[in-house]
Design a protein around this motif. Structure first.
Motif, PDB file in Angstrom:
ATOM      1  N   THR A 150      -1.191   0.325  -6.603  1.00 19.19           N
ATOM      2  CA  THR A 150      -1.925   0.496  -5.427  1.00 19.19           C
ATOM      3  C   THR A 150      -2.030   2.516  -4.789  1.00 19.19           C
ATOM      4  O   THR A 150      -0.748   2.640  -5.710  1.00 19.19           O
ATOM      5  N   ASN A 173      -4.365  -4.031   3.982  1.00 21.85           N
ATOM      6  CA  ASN A 173      -5.993  -3.797   4.071  1.00 21.85           C
ATOM      7  C   ASN A 173      -5.985  -4.649   2.691  1.00 21.85           C
ATOM      8  O   ASN A 173      -6.503  -5.024   2.072  1.00 21.85           O
ATOM      9  N   ALA A 174      -5.729  -6.037   3.177  1.00 28.03           N
ATOM     10  CA  ALA A 174      -6.002  -6.989   2.480  1.00 28.03           C
ATOM     11  C   ALA A 174      -6.768  -8.294   3.443  1.00 28.03           C
ATOM     12  O   ALA A 174      -5.699  -8.178   4.271  1.00 28.03           O
ATOM     13  N   THR A 190      -3.549  -1.821   0.093  1.00 33.16           N
ATOM     14  CA  THR A 190      -3.697  -3.048  -0.412  1.00 33.16           C
ATOM     15  C   THR A 190      -2.539  -3.423  -0.781  1.00 33.16           C
ATOM     16  O   THR A 190      -1.342  -3.033  -0.728  1.00 33.16           O
ATOM     17  N   THR A 249      -2.809  -8.525  -7.492  1.00 32.22           N
ATOM     18  CA  THR A 249      -3.358  -7.603  -6.325  1.00 32.22           C
ATOM     19  C   THR A 249      -4.558  -7.931  -5.192  1.00 32.22           C
ATOM     20  O   THR A 249      -5.481  -8.176  -5.785  1.00 32.22           O
ATOM     21  N   SER A 250      -4.486  -7.997  -4.001  1.00 31.66           N
ATOM     22  CA  SER A 250      -5.621  -7.812  -3.172  1.00 31.66           C
ATOM     23  C   SER A 250      -5.737  -6.633  -2.616  1.00 31.66           C
ATOM     24  O   SER A 250      -4.836  -5.395  -1.855  1.00 31.66           O
ATOM     25  N   THR A 251      -7.202  -6.506  -1.921  1.00 30.55           N
ATOM     26  CA  THR A 251      -7.514  -5.813  -1.403  1.00 30.55           C
ATOM     27  C   THR A 251      -8.636  -5.227  -0.409  1.00 30.55           C
ATOM     28  O   THR A 251      -9.727  -6.017  -1.018  1.00 30.55           O
ATOM     29  N   GLY A 271       0.783  -1.364  -0.044  1.00 27.76           N
ATOM     30  CA  GLY A 271      -0.260  -0.096   0.232  1.00 27.76           C
ATOM     31  C   GLY A 271       0.560   1.145   0.087  1.00 27.76           C
ATOM     32  O   GLY A 271       1.940   0.874   0.340  1.00 27.76           O
ATOM     33  N   SER A 313      -8.558  -2.768  -8.151  1.00 26.30           N
ATOM     34  CA  SER A 313      -6.835  -3.910  -8.016  1.00 26.30           C
ATOM     35  C   SER A 313      -8.320  -4.957  -8.473  1.00 26.30           C
ATOM     36  O   SER A 313      -7.468  -5.720  -9.459  1.00 26.30           O
TER      37      SER A 313
END
Ligand code: ASP
Length: 356
Positions: A273, A106-107, A222, A238-240, A50, A254
């Motif tokens: 991000t 934040n994921a 993220t 990517t994961s969020t 992030g 994302s």
């Protein structure tokens, strides 16, 4: 005699036709490092946790050490996979899993809250060797959304699934599902309360909310990863949890292929991000790849142009991590900081949080 003459003319014609192509190829490879032959057997990995107004004065040494330790743990997982000859896709997925399982980012476990006090998770992954991609948006019970994105890519005819349908698909793939309460963390709830308080006091609309520092910063964190394996294959993921206080099933960049994630063996792999709406409008991840492809410029030049000039001019904030097919890495951002780390084939590790 006549036949021999025709044959000779034909050979002469072919030789002339081929010449300009060879000349063109030589000149390209001399000019641009992105066009040179690939460095054999090299590999590398780069991650982010992030970007935002991350200032040293707001950080305790303990917190800083905690972030760095988790970034290192995650990147070493991916690096080991790559070193042992594993695929970039596997490295991206397993590295992101470590960050998803940590409440720091934040994921996954540390996902931020929506305005209604729930957690809606987004993720995407892309394979640079096939240009195949998978993504999910707004899932509430999938422990590791990046794994579901990978299943969408490999085991469904689709690229992007959302909401309850994505969760039904997760069941068919035997992925780990959790009760929504798994995603509750005290810190994220406090952040939601702070943002709501601010919003109430200002009659904030979406735009003013974005300019308020508390609200603006509550939406970052993220996680993402880009990797190159020994076979020259690039991948990114990517994961969020998206942004704090998001409403109306808002979906950010994302899970959008080309905005939050992009990978192409011919150019690079990118994970973004930041302020998602701008990354979607700028198609940031794909734009970096396209600039390399169309203009023949290096990864460094493309990422700097897209983040520092184009994204900034649009009013967007955030950053990217990216790696090209020769293992060159870029960690470009226009915010005060970005949690980031990279590790190359020699095992050299670099971890950063603030602007250098
Ligand atoms: N880009 C994400 C989003 O807008 C947020 C982030 O990167 O922290 O959903």
């Amino acid at each position: 005699m006549k036949r021999a003459l025709i044959f000779f003319s034909f050979v002469l014609f072919l030789a002339c036709k081929e010449q300009p192509k060879e000349a063109a190829e030589t000149s390209v490879s001399k000019n641009e490092n992105t066009r040179t032959e690939q460095v054999e057997n090299t590999f590398g990995i780069v991650i982010h946790g992030g970007a935002g107004t991350i200032l040293k004065k707001n950080m305790t040494p303990e917190k800083e050490a905690e972030y760095k330790a988790k970034l290192e743990e995650a990147i070493r997982v991916g690096h080991t996979i790559l070193k042992n000859g594993g695929t970039s896709l596997e490295a991206v997925e397993k590295t992101i899993n470590i960050l998803e399982d940590s409440p720091l980012f934040n994921a996954g476990k540390g996902a931020v809250f929506t305005s209604e006090g729930s957690n809606e998770l987004d993720a995407s992954i892309m394979d640079g060797s096939t240009l195949n991609a998978g993504a999910v948006a707004g899932v509430k019970t999938v422990k590791n959304p990046i794994n579901l994105a990978k299943e969408v890519m490999l085991n469904s005819p689709h690229v992007l699934l959302s909401g309850s349908g994505a969760e039904q698909f997760a069941k068919t793939q035997h992925l780990e599902l959790v009760d929504p309460s798994y995603f509750f963390t005290e810190n994220r709830m406090k952040a939601l309360e702070r943002v709501k308080e601010k919003e109430k006091n200002k009659e904030a609309n979406q735009t003013t909310a974005f300019y308020d520092p508390v609200i603006r910063n509550a939406k970052f964190g993220t996680v993402g990863c880009a990797a190159l394996d020994k076979n020259g294959n690039l991948a990114a993921g990517t994961s969020t949890g998206g942004m704090t206080n998001k409403k109306w099933n808002r979906i950010g960049d994302s899970p959008i292929i080309g905005a939050g994630t992009y990978a192409n063996n011919a150019t690079c792999a990118v994970s973004s991000t930041g302020w998602g709406e701008y990354f979607i409008r700028g198609m940031v991840a794909h734009d970096i790849s396209a600039m390399m492809e169309y203009k023949g410029i290096s990864l460094k030049e493309a990422t700097s142009e897209v983040i520092q000039k184009k994204l900034t001019a649009l009013g967007g904030t955030g950053g990217i991590v990216a790696i090209d097919r020769n293992g060159n890495v870029s960690m470009e951002f226009n915010t005060e900081g970005m949690y980031r780390a990279t590790m190359n084939a020699d095992g050299q590790l670099t971890i950063g949080i603030y602007k250098e």
